[in-house]
Write a protein that holds these residues in place. Structure first.
Motif, PDB file in Angstrom:
ATOM      1  N   LEU A  86       0.830  -1.203   0.000  1.00 46.11           N
ATOM      2  CA  LEU A  86       0.000   0.000   0.000  1.00 46.11           C
ATOM      3  C   LEU A  86       0.867   1.257   0.000  1.00 46.11           C
ATOM      4  O   LEU A  86       0.576   2.221  -0.722  1.00 46.11           O
ATOM      5  N   MET A  87       1.956   1.253   0.783  1.00 46.85           N
ATOM      6  CA  MET A  87       2.829   2.426   0.812  1.00 46.85           C
ATOM      7  C   MET A  87       3.508   2.653  -0.541  1.00 46.85           C
ATOM      8  O   MET A  87       3.676   3.801  -0.975  1.00 46.85           O
ATOM      9  N   ARG A  88       3.878   1.580  -1.220  1.00 42.59           N
ATOM     10  CA  ARG A  88       4.479   1.750  -2.547  1.00 42.59           C
ATOM     11  C   ARG A  88       3.471   2.313  -3.541  1.00 42.59           C
ATOM     12  O   ARG A  88       3.816   3.152  -4.391  1.00 42.59           O
ATOM     13  N   LEU A  89       2.222   1.875  -3.454  1.00 43.01           N
ATOM     14  CA  LEU A  89       1.193   2.413  -4.342  1.00 43.01           C
ATOM     15  C   LEU A  89       0.966   3.901  -4.070  1.00 43.01           C
ATOM     16  O   LEU A  89       0.788   4.704  -4.997  1.00 43.01           O
ATOM     17  N   VAL A  90       0.983   4.269  -2.792  1.00 45.35           N
ATOM     18  CA  VAL A  90       0.810   5.684  -2.439  1.00 45.35           C
ATOM     19  C   VAL A  90       1.964   6.514  -2.980  1.00 45.35           C
ATOM     20  O   VAL A  90       1.769   7.636  -3.489  1.00 45.35           O
ATOM     21  N   LYS A  91       3.179   5.971  -2.917  1.00 44.20           N
ATOM     22  CA  LYS A  91       4.344   6.708  -3.422  1.00 44.20           C
ATOM     23  C   LYS A  91       4.329   6.809  -4.948  1.00 44.20           C
ATOM     24  O   LYS A  91       4.769   7.825  -5.510  1.00 44.20           O
ATOM     25  N   VAL A 130      -1.536   4.264   7.668  1.00 45.06           N
ATOM     26  CA  VAL A 130      -0.522   3.235   7.435  1.00 45.06           C
ATOM     27  C   VAL A 130       0.723   3.548   8.261  1.00 45.06           C
ATOM     28  O   VAL A 130       1.331   2.665   8.870  1.00 45.06           O
ATOM     29  N   LYS A 131       1.089   4.816   8.291  1.00 42.97           N
ATOM     30  CA  LYS A 131       2.309   5.274   8.964  1.00 42.97           C
ATOM     31  C   LYS A 131       2.310   4.887  10.443  1.00 42.97           C
ATOM     32  O   LYS A 131       3.289   4.313  10.951  1.00 42.97           O
ATOM     33  N   TYR A 132       1.231   5.172  11.142  1.00 41.26           N
ATOM     34  CA  TYR A 132       1.225   4.931  12.584  1.00 41.26           C
ATOM     35  C   TYR A 132       0.860   3.497  12.946  1.00 41.26           C
ATOM     36  O   TYR A 132       1.180   3.046  14.051  1.00 41.26           O
TER      37      TYR A 132
END
Length: 628
Positions: A86-91, A130-132
């Motif tokens: 998910l973080m890669r998709l956001v980036k 996602v971060k926290y």
């Protein structure tokens, strides 16, 4: 594996790629946002028929709007999907967003510029939950405070450096450097995200409710099921309120009150941001690498005290021609307010990091991201309320220093209200204060205390604060079995009642109270709690170890659990001990023993089948040694 300190996490794959990803995202947000704000302020006429003030407010509104509209959905997605993907998709989405922003800069197209700003707000909305929720999956309990401290430090430094860089790059009105910078930062953020390790979904079976209004309401409702978590969320949102008031007033405060130029605004922003970063990093050291919610009242006290002093430091300044940052720094009349501002930031770090950590650790893993999403919604709401209140109070005739005074006093009222509702915060603060001002506490062998499940702690009884020292050192909450007489001492009564201590009385005084105590002990152990007892049954009168009573055998006979022997050293002769007469009567000892060194030593756990009072007494005596 446990790390020696928080900085060692920066060498770990489970933390460094994530840290760089979130840092670069916050950095990019603020480069683009501040460049756009300055572009609008100085070149509004060439972009639109709207005036600069209207465009600036519109830009701020567009950035924060996604937090209201999409946080509920973002929280569900973060709980349902594997987080590294998910973080890669956001980036990847950030790269596309920055391409839109770069096009808007090159073509001076306001609609594209504002569209990119709205999408960056959406990017932050999705990334926040996602971060926290990522950290509790990859850090153990003694690392999570330090990890959160690093994240908060990185976030505030990214805001500072991004804001300054965005303003510098757009200073001449040329879009090229800004466009290139935001694209490069977006690509670097994506490359960093590729190193984030697998982070399994917390609730893969979750059915997503795409209606943001109903889901927002549902999240806010289930957040309230855990009172401490919900009030911690409100506490974080209140801090966003305070921060928004301070940061939004810096430009006019500098111009109208301090007679400073634009460079002074940047200096104030830098002081505040570096203060928060420093306070965040210090949390691990001050908390002893544990989740220490006692720092929250400490932080709120500092926010109030130095917020009030900022008002007095700002009063009576003589008007003069506008000066730059170097001239401002050379004038001693300004040093006090600069110190106040830095300390407001530092105590803000003490306040915010434990609250985020508490939410992460006390929320159900399957709901953690949605609770953080709900927190983001309330944060955004409180930022809007801060703007409305600031406008209203200034329109009523308050000066900016008076506004700072008002919010500092509001902070005191909010803190008192929250700590009245949740006395656990205040109780932990009193315990933290004891072992960081009156004593220096050395700890050894505490890894013998089980990380989960029931156990009994047994310890020698030297003073009236033995339970507080153990509670401060123990990595888990302890339910102490205390003599019923101690509940008559006002301060100690508050602490032990808040900590759910179990009162006990000798059979000759109140046999029914004794039986109730054993029933409560058994129930606490069945629920998986740690129970602490002092088997001597009384505080020592001469420093020697009294015989252990048979109650410990009865406890483990009824509920077989491991028993961990502890020994306190260095408390004999303190103000709270009975050396030379009744405890807490020899005030001359307070000054002599202030910040004296004490120690808590834990030995290996003893299985229930091997527990005897005599055996435990010998172990505790061996751990204590000759240091009374």
């Amino acid at each position: 594996m446990s790390q020696p300190n928080q900085y060692a996490l920066l060498g770990e794959r489970r933390f460094l790629p994530f840290f760089l990803t979130q840092f670069l995202g916050a950095f990019n947000d603020n480069v683009y946002k501040n460049a756009l704000v300055i572009l609008v302020a100085f070149h509004a006429a060439s972009l639109s028929r709207l005036d600069a003030h209207t465009l600036s407010n519109l830009a701020q509104a567009l950035f924060i709007l996604p937090f209201f509209l999409f946080s509920a959905t973002a929280g569900q997605i973060a709980d349902k999907l594997e987080k590294s993907r998910l973080m890669r998709l956001v980036k990847l989405a950030e790269i596309a967003i920055m391409m839109v922003g770069a096009a808007g800069l090159f073509w001076s197209d306001l609609s594209l510029l504002l569209c990119a700003l709205f999408l960056m707000g959406l990017h932050s909305t999705v990334f926040g939950p996602v971060k926290y929720s990522y950290l509790p999956q990859h850090l153990n309990e003694e690392e999570i405070v330090g990890g959160n401290g690093l994240v908060e430090m990185g976030t505030f430094l990214a805001i500072l450096v991004g804001t300054l860089l965005g303003g510098f790059l757009i200073a001449e009105g040329s879009p090229g450097p800004v466009a290139l910078t935001v694209l490069v930062l977006a690509v670097l953020g994506y490359l960093a995200s590729r190193g984030i390790p697998l982070s399994p979904a917390a609730a893969p079976e979750l059915a997503i409710n795409w209606n943001p209004l109903s889901e927002t309401w549902r999240i806010l409702r289930f957040m309230r099921r855990d009172r401490v978590v919900f009030l911690s969320v409100l506490g974080i949102s209140w801090y966003w309120f305070l921060g928004a008031v301070y940061l939004s007033q810096f430009p006019l405060y500098t111009k109208d009150v301090l007679s400073g130029k634009e460079g002074v605004v940047s200096m104030l922003l830098a002081l505040f941001s570096v203060g928060v970063a420093l306070g965040s990093l210090l949390c691990e050291r001050l908390s002893g690498r544990r989740i220490e919610i006692g720092l929250v009242p400490f932080g709120s006290i500092g926010l109030t005290v130095f917020g009030i002093d900022l008002y007095f430091a700002s009063s009576g300044l003589l008007p003069h021609a506008p000066i730059g940052s170097l001239e401002f720094l050379r004038d001693p009349a300004h040093w006090r307010l600069l110190a106040d501002l830095a300390l407001v930031g530092i105590f803000g770090g003490f306040y915010i990091v434990p609250l985020y950590t508490l939410i992460q650790t006390r929320s159900q893993p399957s709901e953690r991201s949605r609770i953080i999403a709900g927190n983001n919604i309330l944060n955004a709401l409180f930022v809007v309320l801060a703007a409305v209140l600031s406008i209203g109070l200034l329109d009523l005739g308050l000066s900016i220093p008076q506004l700072f005074l008002a919010v500092a006093l509001f902070n005191a009222a909010v803190a008192i209200y929250i700590y009245t509702l949740v006395p656990e915060f205040l109780m932990r603060f009193l315990i933290w204060l004891l072992v960081h001002t009156v004593y220096r506490l050395d700890k050894s062998g505490l890894e013998n205390i089980p990380e989960s499940g029931p156990a009994v702690l047994v310890c020698n009884h030297v003073s009236y604060v033995d339970g507080l020292v153990i509670a401060a050192a123990c990595p888990r909450p302890v339910r102490f079995v205390m003599d019923h007489q101690i509940f008559k001492i006002p301060l100690l009564s508050f602490v032990f009642r808040t900590g759910r201590a179990i009162p006990i009385a000798p059979a000759r005084e109140d046999p029914q109270a004794l039986e109730r105590a054993y029933d409560q002990i058994a129930k606490a152990l069945e629920e998986g709690d740690i129970v602490g007892i002092f088997p001597e049954g009384k505080i020592t009168y001469d420093g020697s170890l009294n015989p252990f009573r048979p109650g410990i055998s009865r406890i483990v006979g009824r509920t077989p659990v491991p028993v961990v022997p502890l020994a306190l050293r260095g408390l004999w002769g303190s103000f709270f001990s009975r050396r030379g007469g009744p405890a807490m009567t020899k005030w001359g000892r307070v000054a002599k023993r202030i910040y004296s060194r004490i120690a808590l030593i834990a030995g290996p756990a003893v299985p229930a089948k091997d527990v005897t009072p005599e055996g435990l007494q010998a172990m505790v005596l061996g751990l204590r040694g000759d240091w009374l």
